[in-house]
Enzyme design. Structure first.
Site, PDB file in Angstrom:
ATOM      1  N   CYS A  92      -3.879  -7.758  -4.327  1.00 11.29           N
ATOM      2  CA  CYS A  92      -3.500  -8.447  -5.555  1.00 11.29           C
ATOM      3  C   CYS A  92      -2.774  -9.754  -5.229  1.00 11.29           C
ATOM      4  O   CYS A  92      -3.392 -10.715  -4.804  1.00 11.29           O
ATOM      5  CB  CYS A  92      -2.697  -7.528  -6.469  1.00 11.29           C
ATOM      6  SG  CYS A  92      -2.531  -8.187  -8.153  1.00 11.29           S
ATOM      7  N   HIS A 176      -6.150  -2.962  -7.181  1.00 10.28           N
ATOM      8  CA  HIS A 176      -5.050  -2.149  -6.648  1.00 10.28           C
ATOM      9  C   HIS A 176      -5.552  -0.780  -6.181  1.00 10.28           C
ATOM     10  O   HIS A 176      -5.462   0.207  -6.931  1.00 10.28           O
ATOM     11  CB  HIS A 176      -3.969  -1.949  -7.710  1.00 10.28           C
ATOM     12  CG  HIS A 176      -3.059  -3.119  -7.878  1.00 10.28           C
ATOM     13  ND1 HIS A 176      -1.997  -3.361  -7.031  1.00 10.28           N
ATOM     14  CD2 HIS A 176      -3.069  -4.121  -8.786  1.00 10.28           C
ATOM     15  CE1 HIS A 176      -1.371  -4.455  -7.422  1.00 10.28           C
ATOM     16  NE2 HIS A 176      -2.004  -4.946  -8.485  1.00 10.28           N
ATOM     17  N   GLU A 178      -4.062   1.107  -4.165  1.00 12.33           N
ATOM     18  CA  GLU A 178      -2.909   1.958  -3.836  1.00 12.33           C
ATOM     19  C   GLU A 178      -2.296   2.645  -5.051  1.00 12.33           C
ATOM     20  O   GLU A 178      -1.473   3.561  -4.900  1.00 12.33           O
ATOM     21  CB  GLU A 178      -1.831   1.123  -3.131  1.00 12.33           C
ATOM     22  CG  GLU A 178      -0.904   0.314  -4.031  1.00 12.33           C
ATOM     23  CD  GLU A 178      -1.502  -0.972  -4.561  1.00 12.33           C
ATOM     24  OE1 GLU A 178      -0.751  -1.789  -5.123  1.00 12.33           O
ATOM     25  OE2 GLU A 178      -2.739  -1.162  -4.430  1.00 12.33           O
TER      26      GLU A 178
END
Length: 234
Positions: A92, A176, A178
């Site tokens: 990001c 994203h 994660e």
């Protein structure tokens, strides 16, 4: 867990789940540095050695063009590491920061890209090994890479933005991989304070179900693939 030592450059501001999320998803030894409070990874030695096998740069609530002092220091470090061919992965904000650091351009979008989005893989890069042609990932960003660095390759995208690129052993992903479901809901709920309309926020929150989030498992493979790249590079 692999034997790799990774420097986690945490660009988030304040108390966030960034470090926790990356520790959960990246199967390696992570040493975290909270950049905004002047925790920076060590510099390479004069003979070109570095204490870590690779660096991962997280998301942030800032813009890469804010030019804070800690950002200038990070940019200098990333240039040195890239010259030494140390693998880098930006997520990001980190994706945008790597692009800007090496000559690309980042600018504000007309509106947020927020929610579970479909992404198209363009390239057979090892970062996307065993990925299908299209996959789902969670997005939350209001800036985008509008011009890649010289000699960079766009690896993935959608109708809104460049979603991934490579420049030698430096990689960026806009989405994203994660995030867990708790983070998705927390971040989305917080967008009300940033001017995102109530209807958009509620639509994304409604879509944030366990079954929908399971679809992001493919996107998480970028971490496994990045570690494979690091291992093969040693």
């Amino acid at each position: 867990m692999s034997d790799l030592d990774i420097a986690l450059c945490d660009a988030s501001i304040g108390d966030t789940p960034a470090e926790r999320n990356f520790r959960r998803e990246v199967d390696a030894s992570l040493t975290a540095f909270k950049l905004s409070v002047d925790e920076q990874p060590p510099w390479p030695t004069a003979d070109g050695e570095w204490a870590y096998d690779a660096a991962v740069i997280t998301g942030s609530q800032t813009a890469v063009y804010d030019h804070e002092t800690w950002m200038e220091t990070l940019a200098e470090l990333l240039r040195d590491l890239h010259e030494l061919d140390i693998p880098l992965l930006g997520v990001c904000w980190g994706h945008q920061f790597i692009a800007q650091t090496f000559g690309g351009c980042v600018s504000a979008m007309d509106e947020y890209e927020l929610g579970y989005q479909q992404i198209e893989r363009y390239d057979s890069s090892p970062l996307f090994a065993d990925f299908p042609a299209e996959f789902i990932a969670f997005e939350t960003h209001s800036d985008e890479v509008v011009r890649l660095p010289p000699n960079a390759t766009e690896l993935a995208g959608n109708s809104r933005s460049c979603q991934a690129f490579s420049l030698g052993t430096a990689y960026g992903v806009q989405f994203h991989p994660e995030y867990d479901l708790k983070t998705v809901k927390m971040v989305t709920d917080g967008k009300r304070e940033e001017g995102v309309s109530e209807s958009v926020v509620e639509t994304v929150l409604t879509s944030a179900t366990p079954s929908q989030h399971t679809k992001t498992q493919t996107a998480k493979r970028v971490f496994e693939n990045f570690l494979s790249i690091v291992e093969q590079h040693q």
